[in-house]
Design an enzyme around this catalytic site. Structure first.
Site, short mmCIF file in Angstrom:
data_model
loop_
_atom_site.label_atom_id
_atom_site.label_comp_id
_atom_site.label_asym_id
_atom_site.label_seq_id
_atom_site.Cartn_x
_atom_site.Cartn_y
_atom_site.Cartn_z
N GLU A 12 4.11 80.94 -6.95
CA GLU A 12 4.99 79.88 -6.45
C GLU A 12 6.11 80.43 -5.57
OE1 GLU A 12 6.00 77.52 -9.91
OE2 GLU A 12 4.12 76.47 -9.62
N GLU A 55 -3.84 76.86 -12.55
CA GLU A 55 -3.43 76.28 -13.83
C GLU A 55 -3.80 74.82 -13.82
OE1 GLU A 55 0.81 76.37 -14.15
OE2 GLU A 55 0.85 78.48 -14.70
#
Ligand SMILES: *[C@@H]1O[C@H](CO)[C@@H](O)[C@H](O)[C@H]1NC(C)=O
Ligand SMILES: *[C@@H]1O[C@H](CO)[C@@H](O)[C@H](O)[C@H]1NC(C)=O
Ligand SMILES: *[C@@H]1O[C@H](CO)[C@@H](O)[C@H](O)[C@H]1NC(C)=O
Ligand SMILES: *[C@@H]1O[C@H](CO)[C@@H](O)[C@H](O)[C@H]1NC(C)=O
Ligand SMILES: *[C@@H]1O[C@H](CO)[C@@H](O)[C@H](O)[C@H]1NC(C)=O
Ligand SMILES: *[C@@H]1O[C@H](CO)[C@@H](O)[C@H](O)[C@H]1NC(C)=O
Ligand SMILES: *[C@@H]1O[C@H](CO)[C@@H](O)[C@H](O)[C@H]1NC(C)=O
Ligand SMILES: *[C@@H]1O[C@H](CO)[C@@H](O)[C@H](O)[C@H]1NC(C)=O
Length: 395
Positions: free
Chosen positions: A197, A310
Site C-alpha cells: 500500500e 487479501e
C-alpha cells in the site's frame, strides 16, 4: 482495513516511535472510502455495491503476545517437524494465505522458529502458497527454515515493506531478503513483493487521491526506484531460477507506471470494508478484482500477473458499534458463508488469491479495536475457529 494502513517498520518500537503512517491512519481510513467511491463513479460502473466499493488495505503483522500456542500440532518424533500429525478438519483448498509470523514488527520483534514451524505445519494443510508483508525480524529466513524442516510443499512470496520517507527500512529488509535467498536458494520462493500500500500511503501523506495524478507519479517514481533496485540485486545473485518482483497495493490505488515495472501485482479487495453484504461478498470481490485490476493489467504491454493480496471476512468485533459496516456484519456464520461462496469458486475460475488471514492478530485488536483483530481462520492460539474448511483441492 483500517488499521492496517500503517507501515509496521517503525510502529511498535519501545517508546512508541510514531511515524507518518501512523499519523495518517485515521485520515486514510475515511478518505479511502470517499476516494474509491469517486474513482468508481468516474469509471461509470453501474454494478450495485461496486460504486461504494472500497478496497481496504490490510497489512498483517504481529507482535509477540499471549496468543502463541506450541501445542497446536503434535509430531510423532518431537525432534522432527516433518512428522507432524495432520488434522482431518484442514483441507488444502486455498490458493494462498496471507501470513506474518507473530512477533515480526521491527524493532520489537520476538518471533521464534518453533512458532513459525507450527504455523507452517498448519498452513501447509490449507495451502501451498503464502505471502509475507515484510522482511524484518528475520522472518524470511524463519519461514524458509520452517519449510525446510517440515518438508512441506510451500511457495512463499517474500516482501520488503518500504516507506517513502526513509530508506533505512528498505535497505535493512533488502539485506535480509538477500541473505535468506543465499542461504535457502530459490526453490520455495514465488517472488519478492516490494511495497505494501505504498501508493495509498503516499497519496494520503501528500493530500492527493488519484494514483495516476502528477503526485501519484512522484510516489510511483520513488517506489520504482526500490523495485528496480531489488531486481538489480536479484539479477546480480546468479540464481538458479528467476525470481519475479512485484508490488502489493490497495485495490483502487495501483499506479500504471508501477504496474508497468513489475511482473505481478497483489491487490487488497475487501467486501466487508466496502459495505457489501455477505450474500454479495464473493461475487463483489471477483467483479471488483476483475474490473479494477485484472483487465487494466492485461491491457499493459508487460501484462503483469494479478493476484488478490487479501480478501476475507471478520468473525467478531471488539465492540458492538463496529460489528457492522453498513450491511456487512462480522460474525463466524458470515465468515463461513464467505468461505463457502468464494474459495472453491475462485479456484475454479483461476483467481490467484491470498486469503486474509491465517490467525487472529492480538496486537491489531489492542491497537485498533473493532474488527481488526478478528480476521483469522484460526484464533490467536491457533485453534481453528468453529468453521468448516471448504473441501476442494486448490490449483
Ligand atoms: C496432542 O497430543 C496431546 C496428548 O496426546 C493431546 O491431548 C492433544 O489433543 C493433541 N493435540 C492435537 C492438536 O492433536
Ligand atoms: C506443490 O504445489 C504446487 C502448487 O503450489 C503444485 O503445482 C505442485 O504439483 C505441488 N507439488 C507436489 C509434489 O505436490
Ligand atoms: C534467522 O533465522 C535462521 C533460521 O532459523 C537462523 O539460522 C539465523 O541464525 C537467524 N538469524 C538471526 C540474525 O537471527
Ligand atoms: C469466479 O468466482 C467468483 C467467486 O469466487 C464468482 O463470484 C464469479 O462469478 C466467478 N466468475 C466466473 C466468470 O465464473
Ligand atoms: C469477540 O470479541 C469479544 C470482545 O473483544 C471477546 O470478548 C470475545 O471473546 C470474542 N469472541 C471470540 C469467540 O473470540
Ligand atoms: C469503532 O472502533 C473505534 C476504534 O476502536 C472506536 O473509536 C469507535 O468508537 C467504534 N465505533 C463505534 C460505533 O463503536
Ligand atoms: C459504510 O457504512 C457505514 C455505516 O455502517 C457508513 O458510516 C460508511 O459511510 C459506509 N461507507 C460507504 C463507503 O458507504
Ligand atoms: C483458543 O481460543 C479460543 C477463543 O478464545 C477458545 O475458545 C479456545 O478454548 C482456545 N483453545 C485452547 C486450546 O486454548
Amino acid at each position: 482495513m483500517s488499521g492496517q494502513t500503517r507501515g509496521y517498520s517503525d510502529l511498535e518500537g519501545p517508546g512508541g516511535n510514531t511515524n507518518w503512517l501512523e499519523k495518517q491512519e485515521s485520515r486514510s481510513r475515511r478518505s479511502r472510502w470517499i476516494v474509491i467511491g469517486s474513482i468508481l463513479g468516474l469509471i461509470g460502473l453501474i454494478v450495485i455495491g461496486v460504486a461504494l466499493g472500497v478496497t481496504l488495505s490490510k497489512k498483517s503483522s504481529s507482535k509477540s503476545s499471549s496468543g502463541s500456542s506450541s501445542g497446536a500440532v503434535n509430531q510423532s518424533d518431537p525432534n522432527d517437524p516433518s512428522t507432524f500429525q495432520k488434522d482431518a478438519n484442514l483441507k488444502q483448498s486455498f490458493y494462498g494465505i496471507a501470513y506474518t509470523p507473530e512477533g515480526s514488527q521491527y524493532p520489537a520483534c520476538g518471533n521464534s522458529l518453533d512458532q513459525v514451524i507450527t504455523d507452517i505445519q498448519l498452513l501447509s494443510q490449507l495451502t501451498t502458497r503464502i505471502r509475507l508483508y515484510g522482511a524484518d525480524c528475520n522472518q524470511s529466513a524463519l519461514v524458509l527454515e520452517a519449510i525446510k524442516q517440515t518438508k512441506v510443499n510451500m511457495t512463499v512470496w517474500l516482501a520488503n515493506y518500504n516507506i517513502p520517507t526513509d530508506n533505512t527500512p528498505y535497505t535493512r529488509q533488502k539485506a535480509a531478503i538477500q541473505s535468506a535467498i543465499e542461504t535457502y536458494g530459490t526453490d520455495h520462493i514465488g517472488g519478492v513483493t516490494v511495497g505494501n500500500e505504498y501508493m495509498l500511503n503516499y497519496l494520503n501523506a501528500n493530500g492527493a487521491t488519484d494514483p495516476n495524478s502528477a503526485v501519484g507519479n512522484q510516489g510511483a517514481a520513488l517506489l520504482k526506484t526500490d523495485i528496480d533496485d531489488t531486481r538489480t540485486m536479484l539479477s546480480g545473485m546468479n540464481l538458479a531460477t528467476h525470481i519475479p518482483v512485484g508490488t502489493a497495493e490497495a485495490g483502487s490505488y495501483f499506479n500504471t507506471e508501477v504496474l508497468e515495472d513489475v511482473e505481478y501485482g497483489m491487490s487488497n479487495v475487501h467486501p466487508w470494508f466496502a459495505n457489501v453484504s455477505i450474500d454479495q461478498a464473493a461475487s463483489w470481490t471477483w467483479d471488483f478484482f476483475d474490473q479494477q485490476n485484472v483487465e487494466p493489467a492485461a491491457a499493459l504491454s508487460n501484462s503483469p500477473k494479478m493476484y488478490i493480496a487479501e480478501t476475507g471476512w471478520p468473525s467478531n468485533s471488539s465492540d458492538a458499534g463496529n460489528e457492522s459496516n453498513g450491511p456487512s456484519t462480522a460474525s463466524t456464520a458470515n465468515l463461513q458463508t464467505f468461505l463457502d461462496t468464494f474459495v472453491c469458486q475462485a479456484n475454479q475460475n483461476g483467481t490467484g488469491y491470498f486469503y486474509f488471514e491465517y490467525f487472529d492478530e492480538i496486537w491489531k485488536d489492542q491497537q485498533f479495536g473493532g474488527v481488526e483483530g478478528w480476521w483469522g481462520l484460526f484464533y490467536a492460539n491457533r485453534t481453528l475457529k468453529p468453521i468448516t474448511i471448504p473441501d476442494c483441492q486448490s490449483p
